[in-house]
Enzyme design. Structure first.
Site, PDB file in Angstrom:
ATOM      1  N   SER A 279       3.671  -9.272  -7.403  1.00  0.00           N
ATOM      2  CA  SER A 279       2.706  -9.704  -6.385  1.00  0.00           C
ATOM      3  C   SER A 279       2.728 -11.210  -6.178  1.00  0.00           C
ATOM      4  O   SER A 279       2.882 -11.984  -7.128  1.00  0.00           O
ATOM      5  CB  SER A 279       1.296  -9.288  -6.824  1.00  0.00           C
ATOM      6  OG  SER A 279       0.321 -10.015  -6.093  1.00  0.00           O
TER       7      SER A 279
ATOM      8  N   TYR B 235       2.694 -13.086   0.470  1.00  0.00           N
ATOM      9  CA  TYR B 235       1.686 -13.371   1.501  1.00  0.00           C
ATOM     10  C   TYR B 235       2.138 -14.655   2.151  1.00  0.00           C
ATOM     11  O   TYR B 235       2.285 -15.663   1.447  1.00  0.00           O
ATOM     12  CB  TYR B 235       0.317 -13.625   0.864  1.00  0.00           C
ATOM     13  CG  TYR B 235      -0.335 -12.415   0.280  1.00  0.00           C
ATOM     14  CD1 TYR B 235      -0.556 -11.282   1.046  1.00  0.00           C
ATOM     15  CD2 TYR B 235      -0.761 -12.412  -1.035  1.00  0.00           C
ATOM     16  CE1 TYR B 235      -1.168 -10.172   0.507  1.00  0.00           C
ATOM     17  CE2 TYR B 235      -1.381 -11.303  -1.585  1.00  0.00           C
ATOM     18  CZ  TYR B 235      -1.582 -10.192  -0.801  1.00  0.00           C
ATOM     19  OH  TYR B 235      -2.182  -9.096  -1.334  1.00  0.00           O
TER      20      TYR B 235
ATOM     21  N   THR C  47       3.614  -8.610   3.168  1.00  0.00           N
ATOM     22  CA  THR C  47       2.343  -7.911   3.402  1.00  0.00           C
ATOM     23  C   THR C  47       1.719  -8.439   4.688  1.00  0.00           C
ATOM     24  O   THR C  47       1.517  -9.646   4.838  1.00  0.00           O
ATOM     25  CB  THR C  47       1.392  -8.090   2.207  1.00  0.00           C
ATOM     26  OG1 THR C  47       1.983  -7.467   1.072  1.00  0.00           O
ATOM     27  CG2 THR C  47       0.051  -7.424   2.476  1.00  0.00           C
TER      28      THR C  47
ATOM     29  N   LYS D  74       4.807  -4.327   4.692  1.00  0.00           N
ATOM     30  CA  LYS D  74       3.753  -3.557   4.007  1.00  0.00           C
ATOM     31  C   LYS D  74       2.426  -3.713   4.742  1.00  0.00           C
ATOM     32  O   LYS D  74       2.082  -4.810   5.194  1.00  0.00           O
ATOM     33  CB  LYS D  74       3.610  -4.067   2.568  1.00  0.00           C
ATOM     34  CG  LYS D  74       2.468  -3.425   1.780  1.00  0.00           C
ATOM     35  CD  LYS D  74       2.526  -3.819   0.324  1.00  0.00           C
ATOM     36  CE  LYS D  74       1.391  -3.197  -0.475  1.00  0.00           C
ATOM     37  NZ  LYS D  74       0.097  -3.849  -0.266  1.00  0.00           N
TER      38      LYS D  74
ATOM     39  N   HIS E 126      -3.971  -1.089   2.062  1.00  0.00           N
ATOM     40  CA  HIS E 126      -4.211  -2.107   1.028  1.00  0.00           C
ATOM     41  C   HIS E 126      -5.261  -1.618   0.015  1.00  0.00           C
ATOM     42  O   HIS E 126      -6.137  -2.367  -0.416  1.00  0.00           O
ATOM     43  CB  HIS E 126      -4.684  -3.404   1.698  1.00  0.00           C
ATOM     44  CG  HIS E 126      -4.338  -4.661   0.939  1.00  0.00           C
ATOM     45  ND1 HIS E 126      -3.553  -5.651   1.466  1.00  0.00           N
ATOM     46  CD2 HIS E 126      -4.690  -5.101  -0.295  1.00  0.00           C
ATOM     47  CE1 HIS E 126      -3.439  -6.637   0.595  1.00  0.00           C
ATOM     48  NE2 HIS E 126      -4.116  -6.328  -0.486  1.00  0.00           N
TER      49      HIS E 126
HETATM   50  C1  GLV Z   1      -4.825  -8.754  -3.154  1.00  0.00           C
HETATM   51  O1  GLV Z   1      -3.872  -8.297  -2.591  1.00  0.00           O
HETATM   52  C2  GLV Z   1      -6.065  -8.066  -3.165  1.00  0.00           C
HETATM   53  O2  GLV Z   1      -6.139  -7.010  -2.550  1.00  0.00           O
HETATM   54  O3  GLV Z   1      -7.007  -8.573  -3.780  1.00  0.00           O
END
Ligand code: GLV
Length: 412
Positions: free
Chosen positions: A135, A157, A183, A282, A306
């Site tokens: 991540s 991100y 994402t 994503k 998400h």
């Molecule tokens: C990060 O991706 C979250 O959802 O906190």
């Protein structure tokens, strides 16, 4: 007599292809019989703010709850007398064969679940022969996670700023990753009231409440927080940009996440031109966006809301999946959100997914029992899949088709 006949039949029955999970389970893992069992143990170990951040979702939790409900709205259609004695859940994705049709979804701050949580997830996945996605909001440099072997998937991100995008893409490539996951469902931070209520923020703000919550979890305080501090100092956001980000504990620092709301299809094109590996988008929930992703050069999409953590009210991935699978063309279609059982995995695959990702349960397993916990969670889910394949009458993952699922009459 009947039971004697049964015993004789059992003696002649062929050995199942995988050992039962229970056979090899050490005592400290024995209470965990399914993925859902890890959450309560994680909750007991983690400070309230950290558990709340992992478990929580946006606003009313409509999308979070819909994820689970969507799996129950489909029913499996088993076929019998199919000779399922030789079955395998091995699955090939982008030319790599994994031992299971699932991987570990990217999850932020996993280094707060257990000591070196990012490495724990990567190692457990590698040992099990499944991919784990690193991540962007992880606390261990992506270069270090890459040393654990296994799949090299990184999730970013990105702001809509060309120079920052290019620098990040170059960093990920230099570290040897082969799959870049962008994402796309985070143009602005979500409204997560649960974080406000527990006093969680990013970065965490030192406070008496935080101190108290930390002290009330002595195991976590020693084995995770202090161990991390002694080994690495205060953890930082390591992977948001090409450079090191701010510490996760700070009174004044504000994260400069940049103009994420300016991110557009043009930037996906920019990444496509610069990134030589596989490119995945994503957070896709509409078939039109899947078509755009394909036309902009994506190799795959992860259909996802998400984990219900962004737009509350957004549809669950499973509801969006069939239409997206229909227009995907050569793209691989992956799904996450709400998968907790082997039968959920089979439903997603039968509805057109090539692969699935599972998030929170593996993080809770890491918090509850570290790497052993994650390995056990992976084994449990795989054992469910293999058992359910037999009960469904299929021997190979590729044999799953739309004919194996029906929308429940009450949900249709
Ligand atoms: C990060 O991706 C979250 O959802 O906190």
């Amino acid at each position: 007599m009947a039971h004697l006949r049964e015993a004789a039949v059992q003696e002649r029955a062929p050995a199942v292809t995988a050992p039962r999970v229970e056979d090899a389970t050490p005592r400290h893992l024995a209470p965990f019989l399914c993925l859902a069992d890890f959450e309560a143990a994680a909750r007991r170990r983690l400070p309230r703010q950290i558990y709340g951040y992992y478990a929580g979702a946006a606003e009313t939790c409509q999308s979070f709850q819909a994820n689970a409900a969507s799996f129950r709205s489909y029913e499996l259609v088993p076929r019998v007398l199919a000779d399922v004695s030789a079955r395998s859940a091995r699955t090939t994705l982008f030319g790599t064969t994994y031992d299971a049709p699932f991987g570990i979804a990217p999850m932020g701050l996993s280094g707060l679940a257990t000591f070196e949580g990012e490495l724990v997830l990567a190692r457990a996945a590698t040992q099990a022969g499944i991919p784990a996605i690193v991540s962007a909001t992880s606390l261990m440099p992506l270069e270090r996670v890459a040393t654990q072997g296994g799949a090299r998937w990184f999730q970013a991100y990105l702001p809509g700023e060309d120079a920052r995008i290019e620098a990040m893409v170059d960093r990920v490539e230099a570290a040897g990753y082969d799959t870049f996951v962008l994402t796309a469902d985070v143009p602005v931070p979500a409204n997560r009231e649960n974080n406000v209520r527990t006093g969680f923020s990013i970065p965490l703000q030192p406070s008496l409440r935080l101190l108290w919550d930390g002290l009330s979890r002595p195991h976590w305080l020693g084995a995770t927080w202090l161990a991390t501090f002694l080994r690495h100092g205060v953890p930082h956001f390591e992977n948001m940009d090409a450079f090191r980000g701010p510490p996760i504990l700070s009174r004044h620092v504000v994260r400069a996440i940049g103009a994420r709301d300016q991110l557009s299809w043009r930037h996906l094109e920019l990444i496509r031109r610069r990134w030589p590996g596989r490119l995945i988008l994503k957070g896709v929930l509409s078939a039109e966006d899947a078509v755009q992703a394909r036309e902009h050069g994506a190799d795959g999409v992860i259909v996802s809301n998400h984990g219900g953590r962004q737009l509350d009210g957004a549809r669950p991935a499973l509801a969006a999946l069939p239409a997206i699978a229909e227009v995907a063309g050569p793209m691989r279609v992956m799904v996450d959100g709400g998968i907790r059982r082997g039968s959920d995995v089979l439903k997603a695959l039968a509805l057109g997914a090539h692969f699935v990702f599972v998030g929170r349960p593996f993080l809770f397993a890491a918090a509850a029992r570290g790497q052993d916990g994650v390995r056990h969670a992976i084994r449990l889910l795989l054992a469910e899949i293999e058992r359910d394949m037999a009960l469904l009458g299929v021997t190979r993952i590729e044999a799953l088709t739309r004919a194996h699922v029906e929308r429940a009459p009450w949900a249709a």
